[in-house]
Design a protein around this motif. Structure first.
Motif, mmCIF file in Angstrom:
data_model
loop_
_atom_site.group_PDB
_atom_site.id
_atom_site.type_symbol
_atom_site.label_atom_id
_atom_site.label_comp_id
_atom_site.label_asym_id
_atom_site.label_seq_id
_atom_site.Cartn_x
_atom_site.Cartn_y
_atom_site.Cartn_z
ATOM 1 N N ILE B 70 -21.946 -15.501 -16.953
ATOM 2 C CA ILE B 70 -20.596 -16.268 -16.577
ATOM 3 C C ILE B 70 -21.091 -18.077 -16.867
ATOM 4 N N ARG B 71 -22.709 -18.222 -15.944
ATOM 5 C CA ARG B 71 -23.524 -19.169 -16.186
ATOM 6 C C ARG B 71 -23.402 -19.861 -17.625
ATOM 7 N N MET B 72 -24.187 -19.132 -18.666
ATOM 8 C CA MET B 72 -23.725 -19.829 -20.130
ATOM 9 C C MET B 72 -22.367 -19.989 -20.540
ATOM 10 N N GLU B 73 -20.903 -19.952 -20.235
ATOM 11 C CA GLU B 73 -19.648 -19.941 -20.415
ATOM 12 C C GLU B 73 -19.651 -21.057 -19.960
ATOM 13 N N GLU B 77 -18.828 -24.369 -21.479
ATOM 14 C CA GLU B 77 -17.744 -25.435 -21.328
ATOM 15 C C GLU B 77 -18.353 -26.598 -21.083
ATOM 16 N N GLU B 78 -18.809 -27.244 -20.084
ATOM 17 C CA GLU B 78 -19.737 -28.741 -19.660
ATOM 18 C C GLU B 78 -20.100 -29.387 -20.648
ATOM 19 N N ILE B 84 -16.110 -18.918 -26.455
ATOM 20 C CA ILE B 84 -16.120 -17.943 -26.596
ATOM 21 C C ILE B 84 -14.910 -16.597 -26.555
ATOM 22 N N PRO B 85 -14.729 -16.662 -27.134
ATOM 23 C CA PRO B 85 -13.297 -15.979 -25.944
ATOM 24 C C PRO B 85 -13.918 -14.524 -25.441
ATOM 25 N N LEU B 89 -18.119 -12.804 -24.514
ATOM 26 C CA LEU B 89 -19.317 -13.595 -24.262
ATOM 27 C C LEU B 89 -20.897 -13.092 -23.703
ATOM 28 N N ALA B 90 -20.783 -11.658 -23.783
ATOM 29 C CA ALA B 90 -22.336 -10.473 -23.430
ATOM 30 C C ALA B 90 -22.351 -10.590 -24.642
ATOM 31 N N ARG B 91 -22.250 -10.668 -25.409
ATOM 32 C CA ARG B 91 -22.853 -10.731 -27.160
ATOM 33 C C ARG B 91 -23.406 -11.527 -27.361
ATOM 34 N N TYR B 92 -22.454 -13.114 -27.140
ATOM 35 C CA TYR B 92 -22.822 -13.910 -27.870
ATOM 36 C C TYR B 92 -24.331 -14.612 -26.506
#
Lengths: 171, 220
Positions: B70-73, B77-78, B84-85, B89-92
């Protein structure tokens, strides 16, 4: 007994049909293209020059590679064709993506390649203006015009694909 | 049993009893409604907490929780144009974390960072970028790849593309002499950069698959 007779007749009929078919294929397949170098290329299509304008191939290897490429492409030998694409193309385009692109060609049967012009653009780069004559899946005769490009690297000629819409990696 | 109940039946009929009973019923109803309304909220908060601490990927020295994803997403975004779809996200996040870890372990970010561990998305992003740069700089490209690109696009390596003679020759699709072109050695690095840029995604994926094995990393 009657059943056995009926089945045997069917088998004979099938055998006869297969023999006729083999004969027809043998007769019609005699027009294999013979290159200038005398090496027979085992594909059932002709390379013809339009308007009696015969332009020499830069070398016999090129002529052979060109015929081999288009023969394999219409036969759907995607792995072999991939090896004949330019090294930089293979470096950036995975084989699977290339397979999807060329696979459609193999649904058709190549009858002849009509060559309009061969242009030597540099000492290692050639452009061939040509028309492919082929029979579609539905049995119709069809043609497509294209400019085919080839590059010489390490004494071998390689085909060039420049479709940047399908392969944005080759920009 | 009937005898026992009949002893108390008279109580039901008294108004005072009925009044008390109705008050108690109202009180109990209000309590029940509140419990029904609050219960899902309480359980959602609990589940969320559980979700955030859920392990989504792990490997040797690597633990990625849902919270990290969640923090990476949010960081992406910021701070970046990348989106990332959800399903990837977990893989990324695992990929970036492995790249960052590898950069640190190899000392690419400096010897003093070798034992550093981080779960901060910004740091992971920066260190992973250090590793990607290392990958690109050290990627071996066959000479035939460079040469075939140079020879397949002669019009891109013209010494004087603006001269009338060159323009006319290009228009006619005519012969371009070798000495009209920049020497290969002068454009070699540019060609390498173009090919690596176009191949970057593939190089990254190959490296990720290799490192996933090295770190015995799996996505749960």
């Amino acid at each position: 007994m009657k059943l056995l007779f009926t089945n045997s007749a069917k088998y004979l009929e099938l055998l006869l049909f297969a023999l006729v078919l083999a004969f027809l294929i043998a007769v019609s397949g005699c027009s294999a293209y013979k290159s200038n170098s005398g090496i027979e290329v085992a594909y059932d299509f002709e390379v013809i020059h339009s308007q009696d304008k015969v332009i020499e191939w830069p070398d016999s290897d090129f002529e052979e590679r060109f015929s081999k490429y288009w023969g394999l492409r219409f036969e759907g030998e995607t792995g072999e064709i991939y090896k004949m694409e330019a090294p930089y193309f293979r470096a950036v385009v995975p084989e699977g993506q290339h397979r999807n692109y060329v696979r459609g060609t193999s649904r058709n049967t190549l009858k002849s390649i009509e060559i309009f012009d061969k242009k030597k653009r540099t000492d290692h780069f050639f452009e061939i203006s040509m028309r492919l004559h082929f029979i579609t899946e539905s049995g119709n005769h069809s043609t497509t015009d294209r400019r085919d490009r080839w590059v010489k690297v390490d004494d071998d000629w390689y085909h060039i694909i420049r479709n940047q819409v399908i392969f944005p990696q080759i920009s | 049993m009937i005898m026992f109940l009949s002893r108390y039946l008279y109580l039901i009929k008294t108004p005072l009893y009925l009044y008390a009973l109705s008050k108690a019923a109202i009180f109990l109803s209000v309590i029940s409604v509140c419990m029904i309304l609050l219960a899902p909220a309480q359980s959602t908060a609990g589940e969320n907490k559980q979700q955030e601490s859920r392990l989504v990927a792990s490997g040797k020295g690597i633990e990625i929780k849902q919270d990290d994803v969640i923090r990476m997403e949010a960081f992406l975004e910021e701070n970046t144009p990348f989106r990332i779809p959800q399903g990837e996200l977990a893989r990324y996040t695992l990929k970036m974390k492995i790249f960052a870890q590898e950069a640190l372990q190899k000392g690419l970010a400096g010897e003093e960072w070798k034992a550093y561990q981080t779960s901060d998305p910004k740091e992971i992003f920066v260190f992973s970028d250090v590793y990607i740069e290392y990958l690109m700089d050290n990627y071996e490209l066959d000479e035939s790849v460079i040469v075939s690109y140079y020879r397949s696009f002669p019009e891109r390596f013209l010494k004087d593309p603006e001269s009338d003679e060159v323009k006319e020759r290009l228009r006619e699709r005519g012969y371009i002499p070798e000495d009209w072109l920049e020497p290969l050695d002068e454009v070699r690095q540019d060609i390498r950069a173009v090919i690596l840029r176009n191949k970057q995604r593939q190089i990254r994926e190959d490296a990720f698959n290799e490192l996933k094995e090295k770190y015995e990393a799996t996505i749960h």
